[in-house]
Write a protein that holds these residues in place. Structure first.
Motif, PDB file in Angstrom:
ATOM      1  N   LYS A  23       1.134  -1.268   0.087  1.00  0.00           N
ATOM      2  CA  LYS A  23      -0.369  -0.204   0.118  1.00  0.00           C
ATOM      3  C   LYS A  23       1.091   1.470   0.060  1.00  0.00           C
ATOM      4  O   LYS A  23       0.579   2.468  -0.470  1.00  0.00           O
ATOM      5  N   TYR A  24       2.179   1.537   0.306  1.00  0.00           N
ATOM      6  CA  TYR A  24       3.214   2.807   0.655  1.00  0.00           C
ATOM      7  C   TYR A  24       3.045   3.082  -0.754  1.00  0.00           C
ATOM      8  O   TYR A  24       4.072   3.619  -1.095  1.00  0.00           O
ATOM      9  N   LEU A 264       5.694   8.392   5.767  1.00  0.00           N
ATOM     10  CA  LEU A 264       4.697   7.774   7.101  1.00  0.00           C
ATOM     11  C   LEU A 264       5.757   6.815   8.362  1.00  0.00           C
ATOM     12  O   LEU A 264       6.982   6.176   7.594  1.00  0.00           O
ATOM     13  N   ARG A 265       5.881   6.732   9.094  1.00  0.00           N
ATOM     14  CA  ARG A 265       7.156   6.424   9.975  1.00  0.00           C
ATOM     15  C   ARG A 265       6.392   5.394  10.504  1.00  0.00           C
ATOM     16  O   ARG A 265       5.833   5.001  11.688  1.00  0.00           O
ATOM     17  N   VAL A 266       6.733   4.025   9.665  1.00  0.00           N
ATOM     18  CA  VAL A 266       6.343   2.732  10.031  1.00  0.00           C
ATOM     19  C   VAL A 266       7.256   1.982  10.819  1.00  0.00           C
ATOM     20  O   VAL A 266       6.523   0.770  11.314  1.00  0.00           O
ATOM     21  N   LEU A 281       1.863  16.007   4.289  1.00  0.00           N
ATOM     22  CA  LEU A 281       0.836  15.744   2.533  1.00  0.00           C
ATOM     23  C   LEU A 281       0.119  16.364   1.941  1.00  0.00           C
ATOM     24  O   LEU A 281       0.368  16.763   1.108  1.00  0.00           O
ATOM     25  N   GLU A 284       3.284  16.939   0.128  1.00  0.00           N
ATOM     26  CA  GLU A 284       3.209  16.379  -1.115  1.00  0.00           C
ATOM     27  C   GLU A 284       2.504  16.861  -1.755  1.00  0.00           C
ATOM     28  O   GLU A 284       2.629  16.826  -2.963  1.00  0.00           O
TER      29      GLU A 284
ATOM     30  N   ILE B 227      -5.695  -1.769   1.566  1.00  0.00           N
ATOM     31  CA  ILE B 227      -4.707  -1.158   0.714  1.00  0.00           C
ATOM     32  C   ILE B 227      -4.899   0.450   1.576  1.00  0.00           C
ATOM     33  O   ILE B 227      -4.096   1.039   1.112  1.00  0.00           O
ATOM     34  N   ILE B 229      -4.556   3.391   3.642  1.00  0.00           N
ATOM     35  CA  ILE B 229      -3.391   3.963   5.096  1.00  0.00           C
ATOM     36  C   ILE B 229      -4.143   4.668   5.814  1.00  0.00           C
ATOM     37  O   ILE B 229      -4.320   5.432   5.853  1.00  0.00           O
ATOM     38  N   GLU B 231      -2.927   5.882   8.202  1.00  0.00           N
ATOM     39  CA  GLU B 231      -2.108   7.187   8.792  1.00  0.00           C
ATOM     40  C   GLU B 231      -3.039   8.346   7.954  1.00  0.00           C
ATOM     41  O   GLU B 231      -2.656   9.221   8.565  1.00  0.00           O
TER      42      GLU B 231
END
Lengths: 435, 260
Positions: A23-24, A264-266, A281, A284, B227, B229, B231
């Motif tokens: 998803k990233y 994103l800090r995963v 965001l 971006e 799918i 996200i 956050e």
């Protein structure tokens, strides 16, 4: 049938893990190819692409976006699938991917497949598996839908070439805008190694174009071009550097798209920054807006940002920002200005500019016409005259326009609005400069 | 005295209206077209009911295509599918104006003309709806192997989206059913599609799903959930890009199972 249903439970779990892991990746576009079906098999593509659904984060779902496997030999700091992370691992088989794609495609859930992968054992092994999957899908199932596949850096050039003839779009993620950033967060990856497949695909596309000129039915190599992706805000690059990299990728490597992904800090890692406001965001968003200006509006990165002013004003879109700094070029007379001048007016997009150019040949325009054509008068009104007249008297002054533009009801994502509500406005209003 | 030509709300109906209105030789200023069925009648108006006629409609459409060009033809076809009472008259005026031009093809760019502007606006609206449905149509597989989908579209998009699916799924039997209009686009394997009118819901919805259907539905829901996200959650954006009216027939948004 019973066995098939039994396997489904397993497939369900795998899909959950591998979609979650994919998803990233930002790219989910299905655009750039027009291909009819030709009365056999299944599927076609249309150039503008089609969105089939929207996920809870508001992103378009067009392709079945999955990793082939989330096992990986690399240990990149920012990545959820890095070797040192303790996450559930899974791998598909080519057959399973085909079943999913065909099953979903028939039901019109998806436009095609986006296949990425962690590095299983070695780049060659991984690339081979991706190739096999695509081969099965294209040749055995006669699937004509859209396929976006990752070129794995470091894989054998012949494998990449073979895969390119089956895919519509290929991409290699740059991951971080600069080589220094990459060195810090993904020391196992090398910039040169990533650029090699990009160069190869570019060369392949150019050659293929010539072949297609000679032989109309020659197989097409990556017809929708390639794209890449950069993480924004994980390392200290400013917008100017990022935009320069994007511009370089468009000019030097003829990329179709550069995607930006707010960091994103995963993972917990001391090398990764902590961003108090969550993922950047809005930044971006501004980068995407600027990206459009580069590709469709004839702007250069140098015009939008400079070394002394390296970041975008988060409160204004880049085009308004540019226009405010170049008021000497305005107002523009809509009935006379050429297409490229119209493109630079805030509130006029490339489609409305085309419509204006076409319509004014055959009649006189007024503001009502402009509105119907899709011009956003809220922004454009300060910068245009139509038939020698302004819509209503407005001053061509920087602070006056800025105040009015910000007064409008444009929704600013990410809480930038509340910062301005109690402050004296200046041109340099930028939340990131506040003390 | 104005003559008002009342047309059926279909492309054929309106094109027949254009033919009849022109053919009446009353003068363009003295005729008006409408698709409204229950209108407030006015004084000094004569109302003429136009019976849809395929031959007449085809003649008009052929002329439009030849003299006004493909773009104008597309504009008219899309605008005709959008529910708006002014459309028939605007289309008529656009055709009249276009045929009076030395170069008919210029008509599609004449956005300064109010009638062309209206047709353009309606076309844009209808196109957006049709394009959305290209993605939002959801087929489910019936026990017989037929793919069935249900829509409830604001504009009459069935004929606009069916060619796309014909090209996409040529080797499938599929049906798209427009619930509000009780029309269905039917595509038999390997052939072209056709449109059935006055189709009752029961005719299609008695048959139960295939065994795999439930699995794929579950798989798709899993994918759709995974799918996103967390956050970046932005349900307002999702809502504006995919408004609730489209979600009714999309299985990823159905909480309970609707079909057994």
């Amino acid at each position: 049938m019973g066995a098939w249903v039994g396997q489904q439970m397993d497939l369900q779990r795998k899909l959950e893990i591998l979609a979650d892991a994919a998803k990233y990746d930002v790219a989910c576009t299905s655009s750039g190819v027009d291909r009819g079906n030709g009365k056999k098999g299944m599927g076609n593509c249309i150039a503008p692409g089609i969105c089939h659904s929207f996920s809870s984060d508001g992103r378009c779902l067009s392709l079945l976006k999955i990793l082939f496997t989330n096992e990986c030999v690399f240990d990149c700091k920012y990545c959820i699938n890095r070797r040192s992370n303790d996450v559930p691992r899974a791998s598909f088989t080519p057959q399973e991917v085909c079943d999913l794609v065909i099953g979903f495609y028939r039901r019109n859930y998806i436009e095609g497949l986006f296949l990425s992968s962690g590095i299983l054992r070695s780049p060659d092994v991984t690339m081979e598996l991706l190739y096999q999957t695509l081969y099965k899908l294209r040749r055995e199932y006669d699937f004509q839908g859209y396929i976006h596949v990752k070129a794995i850096p470091g894989a054998d050039a012949r494998l990449i070439e073979k895969t390119g003839y089956l895919a519509d779009r290929m991409s290699v993620n740059l991951e971080l805008p600069t080589a220094e950033g990459l060195q810090a967060l993904a020391p196992q990856k090398k910039r040169e190694k990533m650029l090699a497949p990009i160069q190869q695909v570019q060369k392949g596309c150019t050659q293929n174009k010539q072949e297609l000129m000679l032989y109309r039915h020659a197989p097409k190599f990556v017809p929708a071009g390639q794209s890449t992706q950069m993480i924004i805000g994980a390392t200290g690059e400013n917008d100017w550097q990022i935009l320069k990299v994007a511009e370089h990728m468009y000019r030097r490597y003829e990329l179709k798209r550069v995607f930006y992904s707010a960091f994103l800090r995963v993972n917990e890692d001391s090398l990764l920054p902590v961003l108090p406001g969550g993922p950047p965001l809005l930044r971006e968003h501004r980068l995407y807006q600027a990206d459009w200006l580069l590709r469709f509006y004839g702007f250069g990165a140098e015009e939008l940002l400079t070394e002394d002013k390296p970041d975008f004003n988060l409160l204004l879109d880049p085009k308004c920002d540019w226009a405010l700094r170049h008021l000497e070029r305005f107002p523009v007379e809509v009935m006379k200005a050429d297409y490229h001048t119209l493109l630079r007016v805030p509130g006029i997009g490339y489609r409305s500019a085309q419509r204006i150019v076409k319509a004014r040949r055959l009649g006189t325009l007024d503001y009502q016409n402009l509105k119907k054509m899709g011009v956003v008068l809220k922004r454009a009104v300060y910068f245009i005259t139509c038939g020698g007249k302004q819509m209503y008297p407005v001053k061509l002054k920087e602070d006056y326009i800025l105040r009015n533009l910000l007064d409008g009801k444009e929704k600013l994502p990410g809480g930038a609005k509340k910062e301005v509500s109690y402050r004296q406005l200046t041109l340099f209003d930028d939340p990131r400069f506040s003390v | 005295m104005t003559h008002v030509f009342q047309c059926e709300d279909t492309l054929t109906g309106m094109m027949t209206g254009v033919y009849d209105a022109w053919d009446s030789r009353l003068g363009h200023q003295k005729v008006r077209l409408t698709t409204a069925q229950n209108i407030d009648r006015e004084f000094f108006c004569e109302y003429v009911w136009v019976k849809p006629d395929l031959t007449k409609a085809e003649k008009v459409l052929r002329t439009v295509r030849e003299r006004l060009g493909e773009e104008a033809y597309e504009m008219i076809a899309y605008a005709a599918s959008y529910p708006d009472e002014r459309k028939a008259d605007a289309i008529y005026r656009m055709i009249v104006l276009g045929l009076s031009l030395p170069v008919g093809r210029q008509i599609s760019g004449m956005l300064t003309q109010p009638d062309v502007q209206l047709v353009f606006e309606l076309k844009r609206k209808a196109w957006h709806i049709a394009h959305r449905y290209l993605g939002f149509v959801r087929f489910r597989e019936l026990r017989t192997g037929v793919l069935l989908s249900e829509i409830d579209a604001e504009a009459d998009v069935l004929a606009l989206i069916a060619p796309h699916f014909t090209d996409r799924l040529p080797m499938e039997n599929w049906v798209i059913y427009d619930r509000g209009r009780q029309k269905a686009a039917v595509h038999p394997l390997g052939k072209g599609f056709f449109i059935l009118e006055e189709v009752k819901e029961e005719e299609f919805f008695g048959i139960c799903n295939s065994k795999k259907e439930e699995c794929f539905e579950a798989l798709w829901k899993t994918f759709h959930r995974a799918i996103g996200i967390e956050e970046r959650t932005n349900t307002r954006l999702q809502g504006s890009l995919l408004p609730g009216k489209y979600r009714r027939f999309m299985n990823e948004f159905s909480t309970e199972k609707t079909y057994a």
